[in-house]
Design an enzyme around this catalytic site. Structure first.
Site, mmCIF file in Angstrom:
data_model
loop_
_atom_site.group_PDB
_atom_site.id
_atom_site.type_symbol
_atom_site.label_atom_id
_atom_site.label_comp_id
_atom_site.label_asym_id
_atom_site.label_seq_id
_atom_site.Cartn_x
_atom_site.Cartn_y
_atom_site.Cartn_z
ATOM 1 N N TRP A 1 60.992 93.034 2.045
ATOM 2 C CA TRP A 1 60.551 91.791 2.685
ATOM 3 C C TRP A 1 61.188 90.582 2.034
ATOM 4 C CZ3 TRP A 1 58.932 92.089 7.350
ATOM 5 C CH2 TRP A 1 58.415 93.310 7.783
ATOM 6 N N LYS B 1 47.433 92.792 8.433
ATOM 7 C CA LYS B 1 47.128 93.733 7.377
ATOM 8 C C LYS B 1 45.676 93.543 6.925
ATOM 9 C CE LYS B 1 51.932 93.496 6.757
ATOM 10 N NZ LYS B 1 52.428 94.697 7.375
ATOM 11 N N ASP C 1 55.086 84.879 0.181
ATOM 12 C CA ASP C 1 54.682 85.704 1.316
ATOM 13 C C ASP C 1 53.579 86.629 0.807
ATOM 14 O OD1 ASP C 1 54.336 87.580 3.287
ATOM 15 O OD2 ASP C 1 56.472 88.022 3.538
#
Lengths: 360, 360
Positions: free
Chosen positions: B101, B196, B172
């Site tokens: 990511w 999530k 993030d």
């Protein structure tokens, strides 16, 4: 008790869609999971996604030349995303203004090019008409021509879609997509937020001609670059899965209603009933030119605006909700999208007649 | 029958959240409307939105210096939105890489500046650690330093958050937000997709220090310009209303669990159980440095990878779903977010032991 909901969006949804969503919330068809809990790459959600694409393509008769993408950010997001995807090496794009939404689109385009005003439907009474193709003054070499084919706030709809030949025509169809057949082949791209006629807020439908996917500016975010999104079948980033599922249920419902021809006939009937009630009396006013009157969003004013609050309170007492006009124009607005039943419009018209006869 | 769902996202949600959503689907608290059908500017949805903001602020103890925004586009969208909002007049930003990511974030930043690689946790075994602050080599004048505090694919979590003084630290936090307390004051901005630990896919939470709202590039789309979004209290464009509603239900559920301290204790217990099972045998392998092991995403490999399909099939037969590792790394992955109960982890560990003892 369910109400009649005339909200401009997010807006009424078919009751049977909501019932099915409620029924499937904890366990989608024996999967043991809610649709919200499914990996977007798992076979369950992939089937939901593919079915939604297939049904939408069938409903709108989307030609094979065009891709259907699911994005995020709504119509306002696309105001930036469209120029970032379509300008290529060109320095301008042309804009036809028919109301607040196309005005915003035009304004946002200044961030990316020198936009050209091709035509405007603004009159002394505000935005009241959609200028015909003969009135459009296009620039020499526009990357595309932009139009908002239904203006939610001003109630202006464009029914005649011109063929611009080599120049891509791009339209914001947010507030009337799926309300009638549309010749998608005439467009380079159409886009719309879902929260009027497609489903819930949070997913943006973009339908774009495949040969236009090579024109993105280098600054276009990957997550909003149509080519990238198309190459990943709308799964470059996690798509708004539940919003796609709800859209899919609405597509199935539309097919059961008989598709877009049938729903158009229904929408003509509903909107005629309401415009006739407005035109039958000096008590209610709608200033939009008849040929440009929206079948989806019907703004109207009381001749005596001091009675606005009374009107809204009486409507609410009858379960007729969200009739207040947009704050930028005032008055009233009835949004009568696909999911608003004829009975809702009849109840509104009946109330309007009764209210007119009441003493002030 | 509900399953144990180890999906990395969209992921398991608390069953009582789903039950409430199903119950309220057709008529939210006597309003006669589904939350999906509510105007985002009506008092019903405004109350849902305000309550979600208040509960999130309370759970994360967000200081008054920081604004909470609801956007769209997910973490990948923010990879472009963050630089467009924070670069201002600066030419670079610094990146700490801890997995896939943050790699994607670093790559996307090249569209907007000359990004600087400050540190990497990549080793011969792939991404296996989060480099400590002492290892970071910052550039002279970065607009910000970016970190992904939990890497969903590689299972690398950062527990020590440094204080960078005047340099904004941006993170993030998509895949571990709300799994434990976080000192938000140390960050210029944090962001995360909801799918999530927050709710359903389709809403992105951004928490940003108010004094950083004046640094957007002119090319930043209005719908994604944090200042514009903040000024309109996340209603510049139609927000993903239903996703915000579901997030609000999850926030209430978290408060009922005792807040983030309680949920952290629970997550420590769950993750210990699973890592202990992995470490107790040579049959299962996790290569992440112990201090950087994620409590949310636990990737592991079978020593004998020819048995992968067997393992997954046996798990599925027991209602243990979505255990396949990300295609870029292979193997297995158990995502054990807040909503995955201890019983689910116990069932997985029991199965792992049993599978190990089976004949190949």
């Amino acid at each position: 008790m369910r109400v009649f909901n005339f909200s401009a969006g997010p807006a009424a949804l078919p009751e049977e869609v909501l019932r099915q969503a409620a029924d499937e919330m904890l366990d989608w068809r024996g999967s043991g999971m809610s649709v919200m809990e499914m990996s977007h790459r798992g076979k369950e959600f992939m089937s939901i996604h593919e079915e939604a694409l297939t049904d939408l393509r069938e409903l709108l008769e989307v030609p094979a030349s065009h891709r259907i993408l699911f994005l995020q950010g709504g119509g306002l997001g696309e105001n930036a995303i469209v120029p970032m995807n379509l300008l290529g090496a060109k320095k301008t794009a042309d804009f036809v203004l028919t109301g607040s939404w196309s005005q915003k689109t035009f304004k946002e385009a200044h961030k990316y090019c020198a936009p050209h005003l091709a035509a405007s439907g603004q009159t002394a009474d505000g935005f009241t008409r959609s200028p015909a193709r003969a009135e459009w003054r296009l620039s020499d070499d526009p990357a595309y021509v932009h139009l908002c084919t239904n203006e939610t706030i001003h109630g202006v709809e464009t029914f005649d879609i011109p063929d611009l030949g080599d120049i891509p025509l791009v339209a914001d169809v947010s507030s009337h997509i799926l309300s009638r057949p549309l010749d998608v082949a005439k467009f380079g791209a159409i886009y719309g937020g879902a929260q009027k006629n497609i489903g819930m807020a949070g997913v943006t439908v973009v339908i774009v001609r495949e040969d236009l996917l090579d024109r993105a500016l280098p600054i276009c975010p990957s997550a909003f670059e149509w080519k990238t999104v198309a190459e990943h079948n709308s799964m470059y980033n996690t798509p708004p899965t539940y919003a796609i599922y709800i859209a899919g249920l609405v597509f199935k419902w539309l097919k059961k209603q008989g598709g877009l021809q049938a729903i158009e006939a229904h929408n003509i009937e509903k909107s005629k009933l309401l415009y006739n009630a407005i035109d039958a009396s000096d008590f209610y006013i709608n200033k939009v030119e008849r040929a440009s009157r929206s079948r989806m969003n019907v703004p109207f004013f009381l001749a005596d605006e001091s009675r606005n609050e009374d009107f809204l309170a009486g409507a609410k007492a009858r379960g007729l909700l969200q009739l207040k006009g947009h704050k930028s124009v005032g008055g009233m607005r009835a949004s009568i999208y696909n999911a608003v039943p004829l009975e809702g419009v009849k109840a509104l018209v009946e109330y309007m007649k009764e209210f007119e006869q009441r003493k002030a």
